[in-house]
Design a protein around this motif. Structure first.
Motif, PDB file in Angstrom:
ATOM      1  N   SER A 128       0.822  -1.215   0.000  1.00 47.80           N
ATOM      2  CA  SER A 128       0.000   0.000   0.000  1.00 47.80           C
ATOM      3  C   SER A 128       0.853   1.262   0.000  1.00 47.80           C
ATOM      4  O   SER A 128       0.449   2.290  -0.561  1.00 47.80           O
ATOM      5  CB  SER A 128      -0.932   0.017   1.213  1.00 47.80           C
ATOM      6  OG  SER A 128      -0.207   0.186   2.424  1.00 47.80           O
ATOM      7  N   TRP A 135      -6.557   1.899  -6.125  1.00 52.57           N
ATOM      8  CA  TRP A 135      -6.087   0.530  -5.870  1.00 52.57           C
ATOM      9  C   TRP A 135      -7.251  -0.317  -5.381  1.00 52.57           C
ATOM     10  O   TRP A 135      -7.918   0.013  -4.417  1.00 52.57           O
ATOM     11  CB  TRP A 135      -4.981   0.570  -4.809  1.00 52.57           C
ATOM     12  CG  TRP A 135      -4.436  -0.757  -4.393  1.00 52.57           C
ATOM     13  CD1 TRP A 135      -4.231  -1.854  -5.166  1.00 52.57           C
ATOM     14  CD2 TRP A 135      -3.991  -1.117  -3.074  1.00 52.57           C
ATOM     15  NE1 TRP A 135      -3.692  -2.880  -4.418  1.00 52.57           N
ATOM     16  CE2 TRP A 135      -3.534  -2.455  -3.144  1.00 52.57           C
ATOM     17  CE3 TRP A 135      -3.927  -0.447  -1.863  1.00 52.57           C
ATOM     18  CZ2 TRP A 135      -3.037  -3.118  -2.032  1.00 52.57           C
ATOM     19  CZ3 TRP A 135      -3.431  -1.101  -0.754  1.00 52.57           C
ATOM     20  CH2 TRP A 135      -2.985  -2.425  -0.839  1.00 52.57           C
ATOM     21  N   ALA A 171      -3.325   0.052   5.631  1.00 53.04           N
ATOM     22  CA  ALA A 171      -3.266   0.224   4.181  1.00 53.04           C
ATOM     23  C   ALA A 171      -4.165   1.354   3.689  1.00 53.04           C
ATOM     24  O   ALA A 171      -4.130   1.706   2.507  1.00 53.04           O
ATOM     25  CB  ALA A 171      -3.656  -1.079   3.480  1.00 53.04           C
ATOM     26  N   GLY A 172      -4.975   1.922   4.587  1.00 51.48           N
ATOM     27  CA  GLY A 172      -5.868   3.009   4.195  1.00 51.48           C
ATOM     28  C   GLY A 172      -6.976   2.548   3.284  1.00 51.48           C
ATOM     29  O   GLY A 172      -7.364   3.277   2.356  1.00 51.48           O
ATOM     30  N   CYS A 173      -7.511   1.357   3.534  1.00 54.24           N
ATOM     31  CA  CYS A 173      -8.546   0.786   2.674  1.00 54.24           C
ATOM     32  C   CYS A 173      -9.880   0.687   3.399  1.00 54.24           C
ATOM     33  O   CYS A 173      -9.935   0.608   4.626  1.00 54.24           O
ATOM     34  CB  CYS A 173      -8.136  -0.610   2.188  1.00 54.24           C
ATOM     35  SG  CYS A 173      -6.783  -0.608   1.000  1.00 54.24           S
ATOM     36  N   ASN A 205      -8.524   1.635  -1.738  1.00 54.36           N
ATOM     37  CA  ASN A 205      -7.969   2.792  -1.039  1.00 54.36           C
ATOM     38  C   ASN A 205      -8.824   4.037  -1.280  1.00 54.36           C
ATOM     39  O   ASN A 205      -9.803   4.023  -2.034  1.00 54.36           O
ATOM     40  CB  ASN A 205      -6.507   3.026  -1.435  1.00 54.36           C
ATOM     41  CG  ASN A 205      -6.343   3.424  -2.893  1.00 54.36           C
ATOM     42  OD1 ASN A 205      -7.309   3.480  -3.661  1.00 54.36           O
ATOM     43  ND2 ASN A 205      -5.112   3.702  -3.293  1.00 54.36           N
ATOM     44  N   THR A 248     -11.884  10.705   4.650  1.00 55.32           N
ATOM     45  CA  THR A 248     -10.556  10.673   5.267  1.00 55.32           C
ATOM     46  C   THR A 248     -10.651  10.935   6.767  1.00 55.32           C
ATOM     47  O   THR A 248      -9.992  10.272   7.576  1.00 55.32           O
ATOM     48  CB  THR A 248      -9.635  11.707   4.607  1.00 55.32           C
ATOM     49  OG1 THR A 248      -9.592  11.471   3.202  1.00 55.32           O
ATOM     50  CG2 THR A 248      -8.227  11.622   5.170  1.00 55.32           C
ATOM     51  N   LYS A 251     -11.908   7.951   8.697  1.00 55.35           N
ATOM     52  CA  LYS A 251     -10.853   6.941   8.890  1.00 55.35           C
ATOM     53  C   LYS A 251      -9.973   7.317  10.078  1.00 55.35           C
ATOM     54  O   LYS A 251      -9.565   6.459  10.865  1.00 55.35           O
ATOM     55  CB  LYS A 251      -9.999   6.834   7.623  1.00 55.35           C
ATOM     56  CG  LYS A 251     -10.717   6.237   6.428  1.00 55.35           C
ATOM     57  CD  LYS A 251     -10.980   4.763   6.610  1.00 55.35           C
ATOM     58  CE  LYS A 251      -9.698   3.952   6.566  1.00 55.35           C
ATOM     59  NZ  LYS A 251      -9.956   2.509   6.707  1.00 55.35           N
TER      60      LYS A 251
END
Length: 366
Positions: A128, A135, A171-173, A205, A248, A251
């Protein structure tokens, strides 16, 4: 552009080859990842030719002799470039030849145990950091993410879910929207012996979510297989910058809440038992010297802390009870009828009294 993944649990049977060929044609699949093929490398080209000459393939036999991951694509409409292979992942770039679609794509197959899946989580997290474009990650992770992801079988534990959850955060997913069946695998058992779980998933992502707003993953019927195929459909549509900022920030909030839980509420039962032991020791000291103000203060503080965590524990149990009810409370199960009997017992009038408090009769006498 339709991208699909499907755990075949073996592709040596000619019947399965026919089924996958029909599936690809009827669903207009442009890119497919076939997982757990169990095909020997020497036989792979023969089976791929049966699927169709219009397909090209990347496989991970160098890393897995059992051919756990195959990625195929229609070379007339799609270009695919290999980035990296491992035993459980193939990373590549996918681009339509009309120039309207491009993404980094990872097809994954998780191994069976919690420990053997740990290298996969590290691989996804490490990869990532190299991705600077949309992605998409799809496949059979062989792991559940939520308590509701399994029906029957063993109860979902934190030990099963924490690695997957941590990997997605690192992984920021986030998971894509889905339709169709919720569960992606079953053991095909009969009655209460049937176990269903959601172990196949599509995650992506922030750049993917911001670019492909209407992307949906369809969990299709499994047919003769025990896994459902996942078909990812995308509709390119720009998302406003404000929505990306909200995504964002959410998250970040999620990560903060996880850190707060780990810091203040992890291992709650153990902490409560420790506080009980500490309070007992303090009260033993206080029994020997009842007028010691320092020990009295320690007793007050320890008692208040214990009460606080007991309330937290009670709240946690209530929430878990609600989750259990949401899972099986309305399914005509043993839990449903037990709860119904308990409610009837609470609401029944067993004894009547007059204004003086004298017993008049029982419901049986009435």
């Amino acid at each position: 552009m339709n991208i699909s993944t499907w755990n075949m649990r073996g592709l040596n049977d000619p019947i399965k080859v026919v089924e996958i060929k029909k599936f690809l044609a009827s669903n207009n699949i442009s890119v497919v990842a076939l997982l757990e093929t169990k095909v020997q490398e020497k036989n792979s080209s023969k089976i791929q030719k049966k699927i169709g000459n219009g397909w090209q393939w990347i496989m991970n036999y160098e890393c897995s002799p059992r051919g756990r991951v195959w990625i195929g694509w229609k070379h007339a409409v799609v270009s695919v470039q290999l980035l990296h292979k491992t035993e459980f992942c193939i990373h590549c770039t996918v681009a339509s030849k009309n120039g309207l679609f491009s993404t980094t794509f990872s097809a994954v197959y998780g191994l069976l145990s919690v420990d053997t899946r740990k290298p996969m989580w590290r691989e996804i997290t490490n990869f990532s950091s190299t991705v600077t474009c949309p992605w998409l990650v799809m496949g059979d992770f062989n792991a559940v993410l939520l308590a509701a992801d399994r029906v029957n079988g063993n109860v979902v534990t934190e030990g099963e879910t924490k690695d997957f959850d941590s990997c997605m955060d690192s992984a920021g997913c986030a998971e894509l929207k889905s339709c169709g069946s919720y569960y992606s695998w079953s053991n095909k058992g009969q009655g209460n012996l049937r176990i269903c779980s959601r172990i196949d998933r599509a995650i992506a992502n922030a750049l993917w979510h911001s670019k492909f707003v209407d992307a949906v993953v369809d969990y299709l019927p499994p047919g003769i297989y025990d896994h459902s195929p996942l078909k990812g459909m995308d509709v390119s549509c720009p998302r406003s910058g404000s929505m990306l900022k909200v995504w964002t920030k959410l998250k970040v909030v999620k990560q903060g809440l996880k850190e707060l839980h780990h810091k203040d509420f992890a291992k709650l039962d153990e902490r409560i038992e420790g506080l009980r032991v500490d309070l007992g020791k303090i009260q033993t000291q206080l029994a020997a010297c009842p007028t010691d103000s320092n020990v009295q203060q320690s007793e007050r503080e320890c008692s208040e802390t214990l009460k606080k965590f007991l309330h937290i524990q009670e709240s946690a149990y209530r929430q878990k009870a609600r989750i259990q009810w949401l899972q099986v409370g309305d399914s005509n199960s043993k839990l449903f009828f037990s709860a119904m009997k308990e409610r009837i017992a609470k609401n029944s009038i067993d004894i009547l009294y007059d204004d003086t408090g004298k017993k008049l009769s029982t419901t049986q006498e009435i």
